[in-house]
Design an enzyme around this catalytic site. Structure first.
Site, PDB file in Angstrom:
ATOM      1  N   GLY A  88      99.329  81.673  30.880  1.00  0.00           N
ATOM      2  CA  GLY A  88     100.257  80.595  31.274  1.00  0.00           C
ATOM      3  C   GLY A  88     100.229  79.436  30.302  1.00  0.00           C
ATOM      4  N   GLY A  90      99.055  76.490  29.120  1.00  0.00           N
ATOM      5  CA  GLY A  90      97.873  75.662  29.344  1.00  0.00           C
ATOM      6  C   GLY A  90      97.949  74.322  28.638  1.00  0.00           C
ATOM      7  N   ARG A 174     109.074  71.680  21.104  1.00  0.00           N
ATOM      8  CA  ARG A 174     109.509  73.000  20.660  1.00  0.00           C
ATOM      9  C   ARG A 174     110.794  73.375  21.373  1.00  0.00           C
ATOM     10  NH1 ARG A 174     105.183  77.826  20.739  1.00  0.00           N
ATOM     11  NH2 ARG A 174     105.221  77.558  22.988  1.00  0.00           N
ATOM     12  N   ASP A 250     101.510  87.810  24.784  1.00  0.00           N
ATOM     13  CA  ASP A 250     102.001  86.511  25.273  1.00  0.00           C
ATOM     14  C   ASP A 250     102.671  85.719  24.157  1.00  0.00           C
ATOM     15  OD1 ASP A 250      99.119  86.492  24.488  1.00  0.00           O
ATOM     16  OD2 ASP A 250      99.397  84.331  24.598  1.00  0.00           O
ATOM     17  N   ASN A 251     102.561  86.203  22.928  1.00  0.00           N
ATOM     18  CA  ASN A 251     103.222  85.536  21.811  1.00  0.00           C
ATOM     19  C   ASN A 251     104.373  86.386  21.292  1.00  0.00           C
ATOM     20  OD1 ASN A 251     101.399  83.459  22.033  1.00  0.00           O
ATOM     21  ND2 ASN A 251     100.017  84.290  20.480  1.00  0.00           N
TER      22      ASN A 251
HETATM   23  P1  AMP Z   1      97.845  80.673  22.059  1.00  0.00           P
HETATM   24  O1  AMP Z   1      96.647  81.026  21.272  1.00  0.00           O
HETATM   25  O2  AMP Z   1      98.500  79.412  21.604  1.00  0.00           O
HETATM   26  O3  AMP Z   1      98.805  81.793  22.177  1.00  0.00           O
HETATM   27  O4  AMP Z   1      97.335  80.334  23.532  1.00  0.00           O
HETATM   28  C1  AMP Z   1      96.734  81.300  24.357  1.00  0.00           C
HETATM   29  C2  AMP Z   1      96.472  80.705  25.723  1.00  0.00           C
HETATM   30  O5  AMP Z   1      95.531  79.641  25.630  1.00  0.00           O
HETATM   31  C3  AMP Z   1      97.697  80.096  26.377  1.00  0.00           C
HETATM   32  O6  AMP Z   1      97.594  80.321  27.766  1.00  0.00           O
HETATM   33  C4  AMP Z   1      97.569  78.640  26.057  1.00  0.00           C
HETATM   34  O7  AMP Z   1      98.254  77.817  26.958  1.00  0.00           O
HETATM   35  C5  AMP Z   1      96.061  78.436  26.151  1.00  0.00           C
HETATM   36  N1  AMP Z   1      95.614  77.304  25.349  1.00  0.00           N
HETATM   37  C6  AMP Z   1      95.525  77.209  24.011  1.00  0.00           C
HETATM   38  N2  AMP Z   1      95.076  76.003  23.632  1.00  0.00           N
HETATM   39  C7  AMP Z   1      94.869  75.293  24.744  1.00  0.00           C
HETATM   40  C8  AMP Z   1      94.401  73.958  25.032  1.00  0.00           C
HETATM   41  N3  AMP Z   1      94.067  73.107  24.062  1.00  0.00           N
HETATM   42  N4  AMP Z   1      94.324  73.591  26.324  1.00  0.00           N
HETATM   43  C9  AMP Z   1      94.659  74.430  27.320  1.00  0.00           C
HETATM   44  N5  AMP Z   1      95.097  75.679  27.128  1.00  0.00           N
HETATM   45  C10 AMP Z   1      95.200  76.121  25.861  1.00  0.00           C
HETATM   46 MG    MG Z   2     100.684  81.595  22.850  1.00  0.00          MG
END
Ligand code: AMP
Ligand code: MG
Length: 491
Positions: A88, A90, A174, A250-251
């Site tokens: 989700g 985050g 974004r 998720d990406n």
């Molecule tokens: P990502 O690596 O950007 O695809 O993020 C993977 C997951 O980690 C997603 O659910 C993001 O919302 C969560 N996430 C990444 N960085 C943070 C952060 N600084 N605080 C909270 N959630 C994070």
């Molecule tokens: Mg992501």
């Protein structure tokens, strides 16, 4: 006057299980560091108003504009092959959707705007470096003509985020056709919520694939369409030397846009096994592995859609496999057609694929710069004595041998050298966001509060196919001591 966003929200009207309602967390002292004015206009927003202090407060999540319905979207995902049933947003909050001047519905999302119910152990914040990185690379992708999320704005928050050290905090705005991912479907599939999967699929069809509304088997057609868009997208990445770096489900966007610019990078020297991301220890997301992973991710999507295909599981699986089977051909067709254009061929003949492969093999053996080899090949099409492409090869003789065959092949076509060069320059960029440039820009901003290098890089990358002689140095590969060996998510 206040800043007006003509929101028309549709995702937040879906059932409650699709998201969590949550407002951004106000920050201390927002300062706008970049507004993408042309994009603001395209979205029907007033760029002058966005540049006021009130605009900066909205773009930092300090004020919620009228009409917004802020939510964090729910999704799951396979991260490096490991399934996580709840990820989700985050650290991102969807403010709402607007219909742009082309009639396309676009999400406006703040990234780094504070914790949400999906934050787990994270702080919900973003550091300035990754925000600038996403701004630069996503806008470069757009200028290259590759489907992508866009960056509307970057603000610094006036607060620090704690990573390995304390870093300036920032928020990126974004813009996306939507933020629906393969992982959004997985969120409901793992909960065996078939009604939600159907609701989501219907929403996606109406929003991204309206031609399928009246298809005989709309959910089959949806999978086929996502497969086609993803196959074409990955081909486009390969054709410019782009490595996404975190192709987790998720990406992986359902609309077929490039999304989530973390440890992504463009390669300098051509190397099919290239990996930059510090967390990709096994090379799962290496350059040449991306088509394979694209199909793997789509197979996860297909699994989610099976209950919509048929009650007969075996039949549903067979149908899904049949649809997924198209990925390889769609990818190869797009990739090979793109490569033919990159070497200036207007037609297709037996032997072309081998000619191209031999060039790529020689480039890999000779550590030839991917971008410059193709760009300068355009000069060689116009003037056989032009030797900048040749100069990319450690052993230039390897190029000579290949170039002889290439000239024989192009001589079979009626186009003039000038026509050929123009066609090649339209597909072979001069400028890509080279890692060492991106790093230098981030250092200047983070360490010296100096955004002039960022502005200049963004400006050059907005016209990647033009020569821009005043900025020729931006086309140069890194010197040995400038080489960036690893990139980081910075989350
Ligand atoms: P990502 O690596 O950007 O695809 O993020 C993977 C997951 O980690 C997603 O659910 C993001 O919302 C969560 N996430 C990444 N960085 C943070 C952060 N600084 N605080 C909270 N959630 C994070
Ligand atoms: Mg992501």
């Amino acid at each position: 006057m206040t800043v007006h966003f003509p929101f028309q929200n549709s995702y937040s009207a879906l059932p409650d299980s699709f998201f969590a309602r949550v407002a951004p967390t106000p920050v201390a002292a927002p300062r706008l560091i970049k507004l993408n004015r042309p994009l603001a206009v395209q979205l029907g927003l007033d760029p002058d108003m966005l540049e006021t202090p009130e605009g900066a407060e909205i773009l930092a999540g300090k004020t919620v504009p009228a009409g917004a319905d802020p939510i964090a979207m729910a999704y799951a995902g396979h991260q490096f092959g490991q399934f996580v049933p709840q990820l989700g947003d985050g650290r991102a909050i969807l403010l709402g959707e607007v219909i742009d001047t082309e009639g396309v519905r676009r999400d406006i999302q703040l990234k780094g705007s504070g914790p949400t119910p999906f934050s787990r152990r994270g702080d919900g914040r973003a550091a300035l470096g990754p925000v600038l990185r996403e701004y630069i690379v996503s806008e470069a992708m757009f200028a290259l003509g590759i489907p992508t999320t866009r960056s509307l704005a970057a603000v610094v928050t006036g607060e620090h985020v704690i990573r390995e050290t304390a870093l300036p905090g920032a928020v990126l705005t974004r813009v996306a056709a939507s933020h629906i991912r393969v992982g959004t479907f997985q969120f409901f599939a793992v909960r065996r919520d078939t009604d939600a999967i159907r609701r989501l699929a219907d929403h996606v069809i109406a929003r991204h694939y309206p031609d399928l509304l009246h298809a005989e088997r709309p959910y089959h057609a949806l999978l086929a369409s996502v497969v086609a868009r993803q196959a074409e997208l990955v081909a486009r990445w390969l054709l410019v030397g782009f490595i996404h770096g975190v192709m987790n489900t998720d990406n992986s966007s359902i609309s077929g846009e490039t999304i989530d610019y973390g440890p992504c990078a463009f390669m300098d020297a051509y190397n099919p096994a290239q990996v930059f991301s510090s967390i990709d220890e096994m090379g799962r997301y290496a350059y040449a592995n991306q088509p394979r992973i694209g199909l793997w991710n789509l197979t996860r999507l297909a699994e989610c859609l099976l209950p919509l295909f048929s009650d007969d599981q075996e039949k549903a699986v067979a149908e899904a496999q049949d649809i997924l089977g198209a990925f390889s051909e769609t990818f190869s067709d797009a990739y090979q057609a793109g490569l033919r254009k990159k070497i200036g061929l207007f037609t297709e003949r037996d032997g072309d694929d081998a000619l191209i492969q031999d060039l790529l093999d020689a480039m890999a053996r000779n550590q030839a710069d991917f971008t410059l080899t193709f760009r300068k090949l355009g000069d060689a099409a116009g003037d056989p004595a032009a030797d900048d492409a040749r100069a990319q090869f450690m052993d230039p003789a390897a190029f000579d041998e290949w170039a002889k065959r290439w000239h024989e092949r192009t001589a079979l076509e009626p186009q003039t050298a000038t026509e050929r060069q123009a066609a090649m320059n339209a597909v072979n960029p001069m400028f890509i966001p080279r890692n060492h440039r991106v790093e230098a820009v981030i250092q200047a901003a983070v360490n010296d509060d100096n955004y002039a290098p960022f502005e200049e890089l963004v400006k050059v990358l907005a016209k990647p196919y033009q020569d821009q002689p005043d900025y020729a140095a931006y086309a140069d590969p890194p010197l040995p001591d400038q080489r960036v060996l690893q990139t980081f998510c910075g989350t």
